[in-house]
Design an enzyme around this catalytic site. Structure first.
Site, mmCIF file in Angstrom:
data_model
loop_
_atom_site.group_PDB
_atom_site.id
_atom_site.type_symbol
_atom_site.label_atom_id
_atom_site.label_comp_id
_atom_site.label_asym_id
_atom_site.label_seq_id
_atom_site.Cartn_x
_atom_site.Cartn_y
_atom_site.Cartn_z
ATOM 1 N N HIS A 1 0.830 -1.206 0.000
ATOM 2 C CA HIS A 1 0.000 0.000 0.000
ATOM 3 C C HIS A 1 0.866 1.260 0.000
ATOM 4 O O HIS A 1 0.417 2.320 -0.443
ATOM 5 C CB HIS A 1 -0.922 0.015 1.226
ATOM 6 C CG HIS A 1 -1.991 -1.025 1.189
ATOM 7 N ND1 HIS A 1 -1.774 -2.309 1.603
ATOM 8 C CD2 HIS A 1 -3.280 -0.962 0.790
ATOM 9 C CE1 HIS A 1 -2.893 -3.009 1.465
ATOM 10 N NE2 HIS A 1 -3.814 -2.216 0.966
ATOM 11 N N ASP B 1 -4.747 -6.003 -7.848
ATOM 12 C CA ASP B 1 -4.955 -5.385 -6.556
ATOM 13 C C ASP B 1 -5.246 -3.905 -6.830
ATOM 14 O O ASP B 1 -5.099 -3.418 -7.958
ATOM 15 C CB ASP B 1 -3.718 -5.564 -5.675
ATOM 16 C CG ASP B 1 -4.042 -5.506 -4.182
ATOM 17 O OD1 ASP B 1 -5.138 -5.041 -3.819
ATOM 18 O OD2 ASP B 1 -3.187 -5.927 -3.374
#
Length: 550
Positions: A206, A279
């Site tokens: 992230h 993702d």
């Protein structure tokens, strides 16, 4: 289909609001900022996306009561069918444990993957995921972005950890297969993630681009078996990871952007013929190197079918459409992905999908679901250490101090002790307890008959708190409410319980073990290394103690 309609099917987007056509001013403003229109219905009409992903904590706030979610799903499906003649894939990240989007209650509070791994029961994992799917399906959600197929062999992993079933490739493979089967039994599509394996990293994708240094032989032995098991189980989607794997692609590009990984390995070598999805493309592991337009085109060229959460949808959509019109993305490449998207929608029965709000209210959190999952959760509690038979504590009502770095865990542990008639002082020490808080905790501990301290991961201040309490008071029970590795930072602690999550059911079970109401039955699904020498093992995979006499 027109090129515009085909390109729309490649995107899985987020929308703000709890209703397709009536949304709050905040939600309308967010949609307007992102897409130039106010409501989820208008977004779907404009872009004709292939799917929508629900969130509860990104400012979108799609998820409230079960009936509300069902109405939103039905409204979005109707708009999509009226606009393009095609239904939506409606998805969510409902892994259980740390990553759970549906509000609990009323949704059943599910254990996470590592808690299920600690039961060593694939039947429990299958039933847990079947219940998850039944609740999602009742809300009109057609796909779950679960299970996590990563093998967590790195105790310092900041993003997977308890989201993994464990550290044994063989065990994780069995649990992944059971999870896929359970989701299918409950009526939703399953997603294995994060390909080709996010289990051995100390960077969170992230916030950056992790680099996996496994050789091809190590990948085959450790990372790939769970994905092979998922493919064998008929998994519907596989999600790529924003990780660099030089053994698979020496260029160092994220796996999501690598033709060698996506097409060469996953599509051709593993033989996966379902949907390959990215993702979230707004994660730094992707967006750090690839702006929205380049990310979308590069991922599609690598062989991805659906683009999840492009951070600038108008820009990404236009870039893909331009690439198709110019021939940079051949029509055959576009059509192959569109056919897979449509085939998924046909095979999952989405053209006839409908949601009943009244049924959703009855199904979600049904008593039989809560009872079954509570029993499963109870089988995960792991007693890692119990020097001198300190547990169980049986001397009647106690003055109990509950403290620690995890606020929900402190509150829930305190409530569990109070419900049993104990006098409890609850001291939330904060995520990084400073000297003043530690001093206060030590002062409280000196007058308590029992001290229970919750830890939730790495952090020198947490270890300082535990050591100070151990020096000041006895008995002290340490409860690791996230990964079970914490014990290696204070190996002198005489009692250590692992719960793999801070849910109310898991923590109530831990209190029951402390008081001898029942015995623990969980066993470690990972090994705990010695902190200053990771080559040595403090507690091995499969370790788990029982209470004396049980």
């Amino acid at each position: 289909m027109t090129p515009e309609e085909k390109v729309g099917q490649l995107f899985m987007i987020e929308v703000a609001g709890r209703d397709a056509v009536r949304v709050s001013e905040d939600a309308a403003a967010l949609n307007r900022e992102r897409y130039g229109v106010d409501t989820p219905a208008e977004v779907v009409r404009r872009y004709r996306p292939g799917g929508v992903i629900y969130f509860s904590a990104r400012g979108d706030d799609n998820l409230g009561a079960p009936g509300q979610i069902a109405r939103l799903s039905d409204g979005l499906q109707q708009v999509s069918r009226d606009t393009s003649g095609l239904p939506l894939i409606i998805s969510v990240d409902q892994e259980g444990g740390a990553v759970s989007r549906l509000p609990t209650p009323p949704a059943t509070e599910q254990p996470g993957a590592m808690a299920l791994g600690a039961t060593w029961s694939t039947a429990d994992a299958r039933r847990s995921h079947e219940i998850t799917a039944a609740e999602l399906e009742a809300c009109g959600i057609t796909a779950d972005h679960a299970p996590v197929a990563d093998v967590n062999v790195n105790p310092a992993n900041p993003v997977i950890g308890v989201r993994s079933f464990g550290a044994s490739p063989r065990a994780v493979s069995a649990f992944v297969r059971a999870a896929v089967e359970g989701l299918h039994l409950g009526g939703v599509a399953a997603t294995a993630k994060h390909f080709p394996g996010h289990g051995d990293t100390d960077t969170d994708s992230h916030v950056g681009l992790p680099r996996i240094t496994h050789s091809r032989a190590q990948l085959d032995a450790i990372d790939l078996p769970p994905f092979r098991a998922a493919v064998a189980a008929g998994v519907d989607l596989i999600m790529t990871a924003h990780i660099s794997v030089p053994a698979l692609d020496p260029s160092g590009v994220p796996a999501t952007m690598s033709h060698a990984v996506v097409t060469g390995l996953l599509r051709e070598e593993l033989g996966f013929d379902g949907l390959i999805v990215t993702d979230a493309l707004d994660m730094r592991g992707a967006s750090g190197q690839y702006p929205p337009d380049r990310a979308a085109v590069t991922a599609l060229a690598a062989g991805v079918d659906m683009l999840v959460l492009s951070p600038d949808l108008p820009r990404a959509y236009t870039a893909v459409l331009d690439a198709v019109r110019s021939g940079r993305i051949p029509t055959s490449r576009l059509d192959a992905s569109v056919v897979r998207v449509l085939s998924h929608k046909i095979s999952r029965g989405l053209f006839a999908a409908a949601s009943d709000p009244d049924r959703a209210e009855r199904v979600v959190g049904a008593p039989e679901f809560r009872s079954a999952v509570a029993a499963i959760t109870s089988r995960s509690t792991t007693l890692v250490k119990n020097d001198g038979g300190a547990l169980p504590v049986r001397t009647g009502a106690h003055e109990v101090l509950v403290t620690g770095a995890d606020s929900p865990a402190v509150a829930r542990l305190a409530a569990s002790f109070r419900s049993r008639g104990h006098t409890v002082t609850a001291l939330d020490a904060g995520a990084a307890p400073g000297p003043a808080v530690i001093e206060e905790a030590v002062g409280q501990a000196r007058s308590a008959a029992l001290v229970v301290v919750a830890t939730n991961g790495p952090g020198a201040a947490q270890a300082d708190l535990v050591r100070a309490l151990l020096a000041a008071s006895s008995p002290v029970v340490v409860v690791g409410v996230r990964t079970p590795y914490d014990i290696n930072r204070f190996p002198g602690a005489p009692v250590y319980l692992a719960t793999y999550g801070n849910g109310a059911t898991a923590l109530d079970r831990a209190v029951g073990v402390v008081l001898g109401e029942h015995g623990p039955s969980g066993r470690l699904p990972v090994s705990v290394p010695v902190a200053d020498d990771p080559s040595r093992t403090l507690f091995p995979v499969g370790h788990g103690l029982r209470l004396p006499g049980r």
